[in-house]
Design a protein around this motif. Structure first.
Motif, PDB file in Angstrom:
ATOM      1  N   ALA A   5      29.324  47.205  41.515  1.00 31.43           N
ATOM      2  CA  ALA A   5      28.606  46.894  40.274  1.00 31.43           C
ATOM      3  C   ALA A   5      29.143  45.609  39.652  1.00 31.43           C
ATOM      4  N   LEU A   6      30.465  45.469  39.614  1.00 32.15           N
ATOM      5  CA  LEU A   6      31.056  44.260  39.049  1.00 32.15           C
ATOM      6  C   LEU A   6      30.712  43.029  39.886  1.00 32.15           C
ATOM      7  N   ALA A   7      30.683  43.182  41.193  1.00 35.60           N
ATOM      8  CA  ALA A   7      30.326  42.056  42.061  1.00 35.60           C
ATOM      9  C   ALA A   7      28.875  41.638  41.838  1.00 35.60           C
ATOM     10  N   LEU A   8      27.994  42.605  41.668  1.00 35.44           N
ATOM     11  CA  LEU A   8      26.586  42.284  41.403  1.00 35.44           C
ATOM     12  C   LEU A   8      26.412  41.581  40.058  1.00 35.44           C
ATOM     13  N   ILE A   9      27.103  42.075  39.046  1.00 35.63           N
ATOM     14  CA  ILE A   9      27.018  41.454  37.723  1.00 35.63           C
ATOM     15  C   ILE A   9      27.608  40.044  37.761  1.00 35.63           C
ATOM     16  N   SER A  21      34.747  36.842  44.033  1.00 37.21           N
ATOM     17  CA  SER A  21      35.968  37.028  43.241  1.00 37.21           C
ATOM     18  C   SER A  21      36.059  38.458  42.728  1.00 37.21           C
ATOM     19  N   ALA A  22      34.955  39.000  42.231  1.00 43.75           N
ATOM     20  CA  ALA A  22      34.937  40.379  41.739  1.00 43.75           C
ATOM     21  C   ALA A  22      35.198  41.358  42.878  1.00 43.75           C
ATOM     22  N   ALA A  23      34.582  41.102  44.025  1.00 45.00           N
ATOM     23  CA  ALA A  23      34.791  41.991  45.177  1.00 45.00           C
ATOM     24  C   ALA A  23      36.242  41.960  45.636  1.00 45.00           C
ATOM     25  N   LEU A  24      36.833  40.791  45.647  1.00 44.55           N
ATOM     26  CA  LEU A  24      38.240  40.683  46.060  1.00 44.55           C
ATOM     27  C   LEU A  24      39.173  41.358  45.053  1.00 44.55           C
ATOM     28  N   GLY A  25      38.877  41.218  43.762  1.00 42.37           N
ATOM     29  CA  GLY A  25      39.690  41.890  42.746  1.00 42.37           C
ATOM     30  C   GLY A  25      39.669  43.401  42.911  1.00 42.37           C
ATOM     31  N   GLY A  78      40.358  28.858  47.117  1.00 41.50           N
ATOM     32  CA  GLY A  78      40.374  27.771  46.149  1.00 41.50           C
ATOM     33  C   GLY A  78      39.294  27.848  45.086  1.00 41.50           C
ATOM     34  N   ASP A  79      38.170  28.460  45.362  1.00 41.01           N
ATOM     35  CA  ASP A  79      37.056  28.513  44.421  1.00 41.01           C
ATOM     36  C   ASP A  79      36.974  29.835  43.661  1.00 41.01           C
ATOM     37  N   ILE A  80      38.093  30.525  43.563  1.00 43.84           N
ATOM     38  CA  ILE A  80      38.072  31.840  42.919  1.00 43.84           C
ATOM     39  C   ILE A  80      37.789  31.701  41.424  1.00 43.84           C
ATOM     40  N   ALA A  81      37.014  32.623  40.899  1.00 45.43           N
ATOM     41  CA  ALA A  81      36.777  32.722  39.459  1.00 45.43           C
ATOM     42  C   ALA A  81      37.851  33.667  38.919  1.00 45.43           C
ATOM     43  N   VAL A  82      38.942  33.089  38.438  1.00 42.07           N
ATOM     44  CA  VAL A  82      40.125  33.874  38.076  1.00 42.07           C
ATOM     45  C   VAL A  82      39.826  34.954  37.041  1.00 42.07           C
ATOM     46  N   PRO A  83      39.120  34.672  35.944  1.00 45.70           N
ATOM     47  CA  PRO A  83      38.849  35.753  34.985  1.00 45.70           C
ATOM     48  C   PRO A  83      38.071  36.921  35.605  1.00 45.70           C
TER      49      PRO A  83
END
Length: 105
Positions: A5-9, A21-25, A78-83
């Protein structure tokens, strides 16, 4: 399901890098939790002391793996969305922690 759900959002709001980034988190938390469960299930505690040691060993594995995986993702992507990455990780950690309080009837 929360990770998906977070990855889709995140994908809808931040694009492909946000979704990944969400999927990796979420994956960091899931992998660490599964490793902890495996280590805990391997313990053959015959006393309260043994059970406590098994739980502490499983948590040490979980924390160590979290640190390593967080570093690995942040160092290599390198292109990760850190937040988004940290937020997804935090949400899945909280969900795993809340599972302790859920009772099956």
């Amino acid at each position: 399901m929360a990770t998906v759900a977070l990855a889709l959002i995140a994908g809808a709001l931040a694009g492909g890098h946000g979704a990944l980034s969400a999927a990796l988190g979420g994956a960091v938390s899931i992998v660490a939790g599964l490793a902890s469960a495996v280590v805990a299930s391997l313990g053959r505690a015959k006393s309260a002391e043994g059970a406590l040691f098994a739980v502490l060993r499983a948590e040490a594995v979980k924390i160590g793996l979290i640190v390593i995986l967080l570093w690995l993702v942040l160092a290599t992507y390198g292109d990760i969305a850190v937040p988004v990455f940290i937020g997804s990780f935090a949400v899945t950690v909280v969900i795993f922690a809340m599972a302790f309080f859920v009772r099956e009837n």
